[in-house]
Design an enzyme around this catalytic site. Sequence first.
Site, PDB file in Angstrom:
ATOM      1  N   GLY A 327       0.806  -1.213   0.000  1.00 14.23           N
ATOM      2  CA  GLY A 327       0.000   0.000   0.000  1.00 14.23           C
ATOM      3  C   GLY A 327       0.834   1.256   0.000  1.00 14.23           C
ATOM      4  O   GLY A 327       0.379   2.310  -0.438  1.00 14.23           O
ATOM      5  N   SER A 330       6.285  -0.075  -3.859  1.00 11.74           N
ATOM      6  CA  SER A 330       6.787  -1.350  -4.379  1.00 11.74           C
ATOM      7  C   SER A 330       8.115  -1.689  -3.714  1.00 11.74           C
ATOM      8  O   SER A 330       8.890  -0.802  -3.347  1.00 11.74           O
ATOM      9  CB  SER A 330       6.964  -1.273  -5.892  1.00 11.74           C
ATOM     10  OG  SER A 330       5.734  -0.930  -6.520  1.00 11.74           O
ATOM     11  N   ASP A 439      -0.505  -0.921   9.145  1.00 13.98           N
ATOM     12  CA  ASP A 439      -0.794  -1.983   8.182  1.00 13.98           C
ATOM     13  C   ASP A 439      -0.172  -3.297   8.658  1.00 13.98           C
ATOM     14  O   ASP A 439       0.452  -4.034   7.892  1.00 13.98           O
ATOM     15  CB  ASP A 439      -0.256  -1.606   6.807  1.00 13.98           C
ATOM     16  CG  ASP A 439      -0.776  -2.538   5.713  1.00 13.98           C
ATOM     17  OD1 ASP A 439      -0.064  -2.707   4.696  1.00 13.98           O
ATOM     18  OD2 ASP A 439      -1.885  -3.094   5.867  1.00 13.98           O
TER      19      ASP A 439
END
Length: 662
Positions: A327, A330, A439
């Site tokens: 999110g 990369s 996350d």
Amino acid sequence: MKVNMNSSTANYVAKNAPPFCEIWFIYKGKHIWTREASETPPSLSSCAQPETTTAESLSCRSFQYGMNDLFHSECLQSDSTSTRTTVCTGIEFWVQSEIIETEATFSSKSSSCGSHCSPQNSAGRYLSTHSEVEEETVNSQLVGAKREADEETDEAFTELLKCKRLEVKAIEAINKVKLLESAHLHEVKLRKEVENVLRATVQEQQKFLDEKERIAIELQRTMRSIALLDSCAQETNHRRNEAADELSLIQASISTLWHEKQQIRRQRMEALRCLERWKSRGQVGAAHCNGVIGFAEGLPQLAEFTLSDLQNATCNFSESFKFREGGYGSIYKGEMLGRTVAVRKLHPHNMQGPAGFHQEVQVLGSIQHPHLLTLLGVCSEAWSFVYEYLPNGSVHDYIFRKSSVSPLTWKTRARWIAEIATALGFLHSSKPETIIHGDLKLETVLLDSALSCKICEFGFSRLVKEESLYLPSFRFSSTEPNGSFTHTDPEFQRTGVLTPKSDIYSFGFIILQLLTGRASVGLAGEVRKAVFCGNLFSILDSSAGEWHPVVAKRLVELGLQCCRPNSRDRPELTPTLVRELKQLHVSEERPVPSFFLCPILQEIMYDPQVAADGFTYEGEAICEWLQNRHQTSPMTNLKLSHLHLTPNHTLRLAIQGWLCKS
């Protein structure tokens, strides 16, 4: 011969019957006189005498038998007053009847004698006079008999009253006997009950004596343990003093190293200036050498890389080098300076600008923890970070790729949970600002060569713009299936406010996934249903081996608490909770001494407190017990003399020493 009192037939028979005959005269069914048999016939001169005798005998015998019958019948009456009246009335009637019969008899005799002896007047007068005398005699006898009858009646009445009183007393005595018998039976029953109670009391007393002996033995063991702990405490104090001395030496060494560091910095600056001069001469790329020097010297400052360095390491960010899309950006695998590194390239449109980026880089660069991924350097031009590369991948890959790896034991999974909790607690306790992961999931927990957990992507929520967190493109760019962010805090999805409790919610799903080996979609509901139905062990991952019941129940309980929808109901990762999680996977390897366990929680005590009953409890447990208005001991159920608590420093030091050795 049945006769009447004044029967002439009776007189005739008495006079004229042969002398050898014995005659019985019956009056009113009773034998009143008998004429005996004799050999000489009766003379005429004695004719009046037998008549008189017969009459007198009849009269007297009739009176005798009548009185006997009267007294016999009248004594059977029950009422005293009516009895007395009836007897007197009967006697008067009988006397009058007898007088009438006697007068009739004498009148009959007089008329009979007059008919036979009328020429002799003197004999008639004699008979009349004799009759009057006899009548007076009879009257006097009757009066005496009446008097005697009255006396006998009074005596009988008195005896009757006595009998009545005796009868009443006898009835009372019988009732008392019955009462005494019932009382005796009741006393026998009570005696049996008392004997049973006494027998039970004796048995209970024997149990108490046995328990007392056991407690005395345990107390002796405890005293020996306390003595041992005292010696350990003294040794610990001695070691602490030695450690303090060593610390002062280390501080002095740090001061020396700091001066050396300053000197090295000056040398580095001189080297950089030399590189600049060489660069101007075209001898070597200064940027490349700058990075080499940073790695070679191993300085704590983050290394600065250029965009060309990262492009060379990742073949210009080739897709073949990309091994993950997250999110926040990369992740590429690269080779730099003879080692494999991981390069994370953030999306530029999510950044807060160069100033904010450098500020957050300084914060992240100052964080070092064994279970956090090590940050090696940064590149401001490419908005990228360079991390150490971990070859074993993430925990998610290790669990769900069961065919290519050996099964994970429950102890390893419990250790991972403790390591994740340690790192997460470290981030939440950072100063001056709390670092929120934002996350946390199995994909962001990596494994090093020793299969120890290291959390990555921490702090990126601080680097991303606040408005970018709520964009759909940002939310659905993670590795989860579209629309299924089960590990994301529902309050954060609803309000957009990211808090440490958001990481706690994600941590709960990590615990449940490590326990069950299942995907996170609908997992919390399945586990709650299994716990409610009592089928907890049916939902645990069987490939982990036979789970320890205490460890499994505690981890399931903690996981469900962390997954509660309301953030206020979720626990905090306190140091006490982290220590408890660390202890779960080693509890079976090394038995915990019994006096290290709280009697209430049956867990290792981190804040031992002595109560008034002499027992040592965990501080939180005994405080909660007392706050619930309990005034008795949790162990003995006896009333506490006071509610004050005393810290057990000796036991605390012993427990800490034991934990450090474990």
